[in-house]
Design an enzyme around this catalytic site. Structure first.
Site: not given
Ligand code: AMP
Length: 535
Positions: A172, A321, A431, A436
């Site tokens: 990640t 994940e 916050k 929020w």
């Molecule tokens: P990653 O593991 O780097 O792909 O990041 C995952 C994170 O990206 C998620 O937990 C979200 O916070 C954000 N994310 C992914 N898709 C979206 C979406 N369509 N809208 C808003 N946030 C997103």
């Protein structure tokens, strides 16, 4: 009583055989570093993937050994996507946009034994290799070809894999703490491939007639599964190589007849601006649309593509994940016939979970939130392509609930139909006075202003309210807007206390290695100054 069905293992050699047998003539096209195009077929790909599998075994690598890639999207990377796991090894995609120290940490933590790297990225390897256990480095366009030439695809024997063996791993982005390894099994990969392919988002599903260009990198979150999906359904795939600028991508879409593509919003914001600035320059009449995710797709962008260019934006949500795709926009029942404005409201949310994925959200006291479109809670997810642990990171066990759900760290609400709406990352949520404020909603609203190219909203400390929102705004070339105008633009859409106290006009918003807003950098830049001055 047990069912009487075969215990057929869900493993990647099945997909490789299928692509080779039924879609052997279908094309795989790559934009090469010199900008020319390389073309071959799935049949060529399968032969070379098998050669790779055989050659890695002849090097002395053993079942389960990690073989890393450090590469852009191209046909050799596709060969690695198949050849490494079909040889019984584990494909470990390294993110080329990370700092060499982080890549070194990740490669060493994963125990990578071999690495396939693009020639243009080879100098990077020297900066971290010393800290890793990497014994063999193969350079695409060079020693990688020698490696393949040393072996014969006829010598490939399917390694009788168990479906729960590891097929691939990806770390990640690690915006908090150290990067963490997610290990995909053959089974989870096959089910994710089927699950994404089975989704027919907004009536624009994909088939063997499609031409798919994944802009989303193969070095992060499996290019959202498209290399496997396209091979399984027999679609032509097009790889953009290192050329991810809007102009090159639009040229690729036209030249190769691309019908479906996928990537993060920043890419599409750039493409939309270019299309708007040069009407008629690129003929995209053959194109259906794109999957957009990774961060929130602004509503104005979704509407802009549909209204001005007849392209469907399908909004999806997922995480490393979750393999990564877990939800997609959907317009069921009467929503299918709603007016465009209502449809865009729904597409701007993150949709319904894919089949076999389940979602719930709980508030701070642990209660599941109602589907009222307002109450916010932390999203939790479970399903056959959701991680059950991080690789050798026992300290992270708290990310899973006692009853086996993964805590995403995303703050959401559910509308009465069940559409998810991502309000924030839990660490980005603002916050103010105990309530929020969603930075994502403010950003999307700001990006609908005609003068705004990009906007990121962050929390900054405030004595009275604990935190208040600050908006960092990039104006479009030649456009002008003042803080007062932007605040007035937002005012009708939000409660007064949601409106940013401060606007900062910046040349660009810093981005993470995967193109998301790097809010930590903005906080470092702006959080020191008092929250209440208006620029
Ligand atoms: P990653 O593991 O780097 O792909 O990041 C995952 C994170 O990206 C998620 O937990 C979200 O916070 C954000 N994310 C992914 N898709 C979206 C979406 N369509 N809208 C808003 N946030 C997103």
């Amino acid at each position: 009583m047990d069912g009487l069905m075969m215990d057929f293992q869900l493993t990647l050699p099945t997909l490789l055989r299928r692509a080779e047998t039924y879609f052997g003539e279908q094309e795989v096209v790559t934009r090469l570093p010199d900008k020319s195009f390389h073309r071959y077929t799935y049949s060529d790909m399968a032969r070379r993937a098998k050669q790779l599998a055989v050659a890695l075994g002849e090097l002395g690598l053993e079942r389960g050994d990690r073989v890393a890639t450090l590469s852009w999207n191209h046909y050799q990377h596709l060969e690695a996507y198949f050849g490494i796991p079909c040889g019984g090894f584990v494909l470990h995609t390294l993110n080329l946009r990370l700092h060499p120290d982080d890549i070194g940490y990740i490669a060493s933590h994963a125990g990578d034994r071999a690495l396939i790297v693009d020639a243009s990225l080879a100098p990077l390897v020297e900066q971290f290799r010393g800290r890793t256990q990497i014994e063999h480095v193969f350079v695409v366009e060079d020693s990688y070809e020698e490696l393949l030439a040393s072996s014969n695809s006829d010598d490939w024997r399917e390694p009788e894999l168990d479906e729960n063996e590891a097929a691939a791993m990806c770390y990640t982005s690690g915006t908090t703490g150290m990067p963490k390894g997610v290990v995909y099994s053959h089974r989870s990969t096959i089910l994710h491939t089927l699950g994404v392919a089975a989704a027919n988002p907004l009536g624009v599903g994909i088939s063997e007639r499609d031409v798919i260009l994944p802009v989303v990198p193969m070095f992060h979150a499996n290019a959202w599964g498209y290399p496997y999906i396209a091979a399984m359904i027999g679609a032509k795939q097009v790889f953009p190589g290192p050329y991810l600028d809007p102009e090159s991508l639009l040229d690729d879409f036209v030249q190769e007849g691309v019908t479906w593509t996928a990537g993060v919003p920043t890419i599409w914001l750039g493409i939309l601006q270019l299309l708007d600035a040069h009407p008629g320059k690129w003929d995209l009449s053959h194109m259906k649309g794109m999957l957009v995710g990774g961060s929130a797709a602004p509503r104005a962008m979704i509407a802009g593509f549909q209204e001005r260019h007849d392209l469907v934006v399908c909004h999806g949500w997922g995480m490393t994940e979750t393999s990564p795709v877990a939800s997609m926009a959907a317009l069921p029942g009467e929503l299918a016939n709603a007016d465009d404005d209502t449809k865009f409201d729904y597409i701007a949310m993150q949709g319904f979970p894919l089949a076999l994925v389940e979602l719930r959200a709980r508030d701070e006291s642990g209660h599941e939130i109602p589907h009222d479109g307002e109450t916010m809670g932390e999203l939790e997810v479970r399903g056959p392509w959701v991680a059950s642990a991080y690789y050798e990171s026992p300290d992270e066990a708290g990310r899973w609930t006692d009853d086996g759900w993964f805590k995403t760290g995303d703050i959401v609400s559910f509308d009465p139909h069940g559409h998810i709406q991502i309000k924030d990352r839990s660490k980005d949520v603002i916050k103010s006075g105990g309530e929020w404020i969603s930075s994502v909603e403010l950003e999307n609203a700001l990006m609908a202003h005609p003068a705004v190219a990009e906007a990121a909203v962050i929390a900054i400390p405030d004595e009275k309210w604990q935190e208040r929102p600050l908006a960092a705004v990039v104006l479009k070339d030649g456009a002008a807007a003042t803080a007062e105008e932007l605040r007035e633009f937002l005012a009708p859409q939000f409660a007064k206390w949601w409106l940013p106290d401060r606007f900062e006009f910046v040349g660009e918003i810093p981005k993470t290695a995967v193109g998301k807003f790097r809010k930590t950098a903005l906080r470092e830049q702006f959080a020191q100054q008092p929250a209440v001055t208006t620029t």
